[in-house]
Design an enzyme around this catalytic site. Structure first.
Site, PDB file in Angstrom:
ATOM      1  N   LEU A  76      -6.010 -14.005  -0.481  1.00 25.83           N
ATOM      2  CA  LEU A  76      -6.845 -14.806  -1.374  1.00 25.83           C
ATOM      3  C   LEU A  76      -6.632 -14.500  -2.857  1.00 25.83           C
ATOM      4  O   LEU A  76      -6.384 -15.415  -3.650  1.00 25.83           O
ATOM      5  CB  LEU A  76      -8.324 -14.574  -0.996  1.00 25.83           C
ATOM      6  CG  LEU A  76      -9.325 -15.390  -1.797  1.00 25.83           C
ATOM      7  CD1 LEU A  76      -9.158 -16.869  -1.503  1.00 25.83           C
ATOM      8  CD2 LEU A  76     -10.753 -14.947  -1.484  1.00 25.83           C
ATOM      9  N   TYR A 104      -1.966  -9.382  16.157  1.00 29.68           N
ATOM     10  CA  TYR A 104      -1.836  -8.369  15.099  1.00 29.68           C
ATOM     11  C   TYR A 104      -2.840  -7.232  15.332  1.00 29.68           C
ATOM     12  O   TYR A 104      -2.470  -6.060  15.387  1.00 29.68           O
ATOM     13  CB  TYR A 104      -2.069  -9.014  13.726  1.00 29.68           C
ATOM     14  CG  TYR A 104      -2.260  -8.005  12.627  1.00 29.68           C
ATOM     15  CD1 TYR A 104      -1.224  -7.172  12.232  1.00 29.68           C
ATOM     16  CD2 TYR A 104      -3.503  -7.859  11.994  1.00 29.68           C
ATOM     17  CE1 TYR A 104      -1.406  -6.225  11.240  1.00 29.68           C
ATOM     18  CE2 TYR A 104      -3.696  -6.921  10.999  1.00 29.68           C
ATOM     19  CZ  TYR A 104      -2.645  -6.102  10.626  1.00 29.68           C
ATOM     20  OH  TYR A 104      -2.841  -5.161   9.644  1.00 29.68           O
ATOM     21  N   PHE A 120     -10.825 -22.004   2.770  1.00 25.55           N
ATOM     22  CA  PHE A 120     -10.768 -22.275   4.208  1.00 25.55           C
ATOM     23  C   PHE A 120     -12.171 -22.268   4.826  1.00 25.55           C
ATOM     24  O   PHE A 120     -12.600 -21.292   5.423  1.00 25.55           O
ATOM     25  CB  PHE A 120      -9.877 -21.247   4.910  1.00 25.55           C
ATOM     26  CG  PHE A 120      -8.437 -21.265   4.470  1.00 25.55           C
ATOM     27  CD1 PHE A 120      -7.781 -22.462   4.206  1.00 25.55           C
ATOM     28  CD2 PHE A 120      -7.719 -20.095   4.317  1.00 25.55           C
ATOM     29  CE1 PHE A 120      -6.449 -22.486   3.798  1.00 25.55           C
ATOM     30  CE2 PHE A 120      -6.389 -20.103   3.924  1.00 25.55           C
ATOM     31  CZ  PHE A 120      -5.754 -21.309   3.649  1.00 25.55           C
ATOM     32  N   ILE A 167       0.851  -1.199   0.000  1.00 26.83           N
ATOM     33  CA  ILE A 167       0.000   0.000   0.000  1.00 26.83           C
ATOM     34  C   ILE A 167       0.887   1.249   0.000  1.00 26.83           C
ATOM     35  O   ILE A 167       0.582   2.252  -0.649  1.00 26.83           O
ATOM     36  CB  ILE A 167      -0.966  -0.023   1.201  1.00 26.83           C
ATOM     37  CG1 ILE A 167      -1.761  -1.341   1.194  1.00 26.83           C
ATOM     38  CG2 ILE A 167      -1.924   1.166   1.150  1.00 26.83           C
ATOM     39  CD1 ILE A 167      -2.566  -1.617   2.434  1.00 26.83           C
ATOM     40  N   ASN A 193     -10.176  -5.285   3.220  1.00 23.94           N
ATOM     41  CA  ASN A 193      -9.205  -6.134   2.507  1.00 23.94           C
ATOM     42  C   ASN A 193      -8.575  -5.427   1.309  1.00 23.94           C
ATOM     43  O   ASN A 193      -9.193  -5.334   0.244  1.00 23.94           O
ATOM     44  CB  ASN A 193      -9.878  -7.431   2.068  1.00 23.94           C
ATOM     45  CG  ASN A 193     -10.067  -8.384   3.223  1.00 23.94           C
ATOM     46  OD1 ASN A 193     -10.683  -8.027   4.220  1.00 23.94           O
ATOM     47  ND2 ASN A 193      -9.516  -9.570   3.111  1.00 23.94           N
ATOM     48  N   ARG A 228      -9.724 -21.601   8.643  1.00 25.03           N
ATOM     49  CA  ARG A 228      -8.450 -21.067   9.143  1.00 25.03           C
ATOM     50  C   ARG A 228      -8.753 -20.397  10.475  1.00 25.03           C
ATOM     51  O   ARG A 228      -9.718 -19.629  10.576  1.00 25.03           O
ATOM     52  CB  ARG A 228      -7.912 -20.049   8.127  1.00 25.03           C
ATOM     53  CG  ARG A 228      -6.570 -19.477   8.446  1.00 25.03           C
ATOM     54  CD  ARG A 228      -6.036 -18.624   7.304  1.00 25.03           C
ATOM     55  NE  ARG A 228      -6.776 -17.379   7.131  1.00 25.03           N
ATOM     56  CZ  ARG A 228      -6.473 -16.442   6.229  1.00 25.03           C
ATOM     57  NH1 ARG A 228      -5.461 -16.627   5.402  1.00 25.03           N
ATOM     58  NH2 ARG A 228      -7.186 -15.353   6.133  1.00 25.03           N
TER      59      ARG A 228
HETATM   60  N1  UFG Z   1      -8.885 -17.573   2.083  1.00 21.83           N
HETATM   61  C1  UFG Z   1      -9.060 -18.835   1.576  1.00 21.83           C
HETATM   62  N2  UFG Z   1      -7.988 -19.458   1.028  1.00 21.83           N
HETATM   63  C2  UFG Z   1      -6.756 -18.887   0.962  1.00 21.83           C
HETATM   64  C3  UFG Z   1      -6.590 -17.583   1.480  1.00 21.83           C
HETATM   65  C4  UFG Z   1      -7.672 -16.959   2.040  1.00 21.83           C
HETATM   66  O1  UFG Z   1     -10.152 -19.394   1.613  1.00 21.83           O
HETATM   67  O2  UFG Z   1      -5.814 -19.522   0.457  1.00 21.83           O
HETATM   68  C5  UFG Z   1     -10.047 -16.873   2.649  1.00 21.83           C
HETATM   69  C6  UFG Z   1      -9.832 -16.484   4.090  1.00 21.83           C
HETATM   70  O3  UFG Z   1     -10.256 -17.515   4.923  1.00 21.83           O
HETATM   71  C7  UFG Z   1     -10.680 -15.230   4.191  1.00 21.83           C
HETATM   72  C8  UFG Z   1     -10.654 -14.623   2.789  1.00 21.83           C
HETATM   73  O4  UFG Z   1     -10.208 -15.677   1.949  1.00 21.83           O
HETATM   74  O5  UFG Z   1     -11.995 -15.573   4.465  1.00 21.83           O
HETATM   75  C9  UFG Z   1      -9.698 -13.467   2.686  1.00 21.83           C
HETATM   76  O6  UFG Z   1      -8.466 -13.865   3.255  1.00 21.83           O
HETATM   77  P1  UFG Z   1      -7.147 -12.994   3.152  1.00 21.83           P
HETATM   78  O7  UFG Z   1      -6.061 -13.774   3.785  1.00 21.83           O
HETATM   79  O8  UFG Z   1      -6.961 -12.520   1.748  1.00 21.83           O
HETATM   80  O9  UFG Z   1      -7.492 -11.694   3.998  1.00 21.83           O
HETATM   81  P2  UFG Z   1      -8.018 -11.625   5.518  1.00 21.83           P
HETATM   82  O10 UFG Z   1      -9.493 -11.422   5.455  1.00 21.83           O
HETATM   83  O11 UFG Z   1      -7.489 -12.693   6.368  1.00 21.83           O
HETATM   84  O12 UFG Z   1      -7.265 -10.316   5.960  1.00 21.83           O
HETATM   85  C10 UFG Z   1      -7.930  -9.189   6.284  1.00 21.83           C
HETATM   86  C11 UFG Z   1      -7.001  -8.017   6.138  1.00 21.83           C
HETATM   87  C12 UFG Z   1      -6.003  -7.997   7.256  1.00 21.83           C
HETATM   88  C13 UFG Z   1      -6.705  -8.121   8.536  1.00 21.83           C
HETATM   89  C14 UFG Z   1      -7.493  -9.380   8.585  1.00 21.83           C
HETATM   90  C15 UFG Z   1      -8.201  -9.545   9.895  1.00 21.83           C
HETATM   91  O13 UFG Z   1      -6.329  -8.101   4.898  1.00 21.83           O
HETATM   92  O14 UFG Z   1      -5.300  -6.786   7.245  1.00 21.83           O
HETATM   93  O15 UFG Z   1      -8.459  -9.330   7.562  1.00 21.83           O
HETATM   94  O16 UFG Z   1      -8.863 -10.755   9.999  1.00 21.83           O
HETATM   95  F1  UFG Z   1      -5.833  -8.141   9.542  1.00 21.83           F
END
Ligand code: UFG
Length: 325
Positions: free
Chosen positions: A186, A137, A204, A10, A166, A278
């Site tokens: 994702l 975090y 997940f 970012i 996100n 997850r």
């Molecule tokens: N997911 C999958 N498979 C993957 C990766 C992600 O199913 O291989 C799902 C995750 O379970 C989630 C969604 O896709 O439901 C998005 O996941 P990301 O890892 O891309 O992003 P997050 O939602 O975990 O992350 C966001 C913000 C972070 C914040 C976090 C808090 O990007 O800054 O939410 O939960 F900290």
């Protein structure tokens, strides 16, 4: 303008936008996760752990304001290694604030996160929603928000805390984009499958209480995020004491919906397999509230999911191995 962490995802998009608006920028980055090739601005290689180089940067460049992106941001890692997150996020932010205080630099825009809300009590999540983070975090980011509030009250610091949902997408000309090692997000992971660099995407969990059982997230284009930083900065420059707001679109997409879009954009079947949930993933995170629009005059312009995925895909095609390391 000093941009800490300006070589990151970012940060690099924001640096670019600041330059387009003729704001003089100095980037401070330790390049632990940022990329040299992502910045075309004067760079100081330094770590926020070290007070002396920080002091010198303020003395030499005399920035009027700081944008602070430098942080560790893996939720899962933070659970296993909280010490790293308290040091890198909280202690290093304190170092930065102290260097600012010593140099009479009184404005800061800080990267916060929707992870400070924890498991939402209601959707959409407005800024007044209780902040009860569930990961180290999220807690470190909230601790920094508290620090900013206290410094503001006691020392007159003017600050903005921008709570991103996100972050996704890439620069519209495909020159900048997301390159994390390891990648956990994702959209880039799906695009790695589409480009033949991995076999399948793991979903997940599909037993959440959402419309199709997979988690729902609010994806916001990185260029829209950059734009919000510039607007927050202008508001602080105009004398506003505090600017705290969510940055999201107010619209959520499930993992399966994102997958459909990624398949359409890439023309690749992107095989997917459902695995266990997850740990620490809330079912739904969608931004509410109109504060960013009202305060910043900000509306997302490039955050249609299809546009986000298309831009991320163009970046992936232009830079199959990401930035050179
Ligand atoms: N997911 C999958 N498979 C993957 C990766 C992600 O199913 O291989 C799902 C995750 O379970 C989630 C969604 O896709 O439901 C998005 O996941 P990301 O890892 O891309 O992003 P997050 O939602 O975990 O992350 C966001 C913000 C972070 C914040 C976090 C808090 O990007 O800054 O939410 O939960 F900290």
């Amino acid at each position: 303008m000093l941009v800490a962490g300006g070589a990151g995802y970012i940060g690099s998009h924001t640096v670019r936008l600041l330059q387009e608006h003729a704001v003089p920028v100095v980037v401070l980055d330790n390049f632990s996760t940022g990329h040299r090739a992502a910045v075309r601005a004067p760079c100081v290689e330094a770590d926020l752990a070290d007070s002396e180089p920080l002091r010198l940067v303020f003395r030499e460049h005399r920035p009027k304001a700081v944008i602070h992106f430098a942080a560790k941001c893996y939720v899962g890692e933070s659970v296993v290694e909280p010490a790293k997150y308290y040091r890198e996020n909280v202690v290093h932010s304190w170092n930065l604030l102290e260097a600012m205080r010593a140099a009479d630099c009184e404005q800061i825009v800080f990267s916060s996160t929707c992870a400070t809300y924890g498991v939402p009590r209601e959707i959409p999540i407005e800024e007044g929603h209780p902040q009860a983070p569930i990961s180290p975090y999220g807690r470190t980011k909230l601790a920094i928000e508290y620090m900013l509030e206290d410094y503001s009250r006691a020392y007159g610091l003017r600050f903005s805390a921008l709570r991103y949902f996100n972050a996704a997408g890439a620069a519209s000309d495909a020159s900048l984009g997301e390159h994390h090692e390891p990648e956990t997000h994702l959209i880039p992971l799906m695009l790695r499958v589409a480009s033949g660099r991995s076999e399948e995407i793991l979903i997940f969990g599909d037993d959440y209480e959402t419309r199709d059982g997979t988690c729902v997230r609010d994806y916001i284009h990185v260029e829209d995020l950059a734009d919000a930083h510039l607007r927050a900065l202008r508001l602080l420059e105009a004398g506003r004491q505090q600017v705290v707001c969510n940055l999201g679109t107010g619209r959520g997409y499930s993992v399966r919906e994102v997958l459909d879009v990624a398949r359409r954009v890439t023309g690749h079947p992107i095989p997917a397999r459902v695995v266990a949930r997850r740990e620490g993933d809330p079912a739904e995170l969608v931004s509410g509230g109109r504060r960013a629009t009202e305060l910043l005059g900000w509306t997302p312009r490039r955050s249609e999911l299809e546009q986000i995925v298309r831009d991320a895909w163009n970046f992936q095609c232009a830079h199959p191995d990401g930035f050179p390391t």
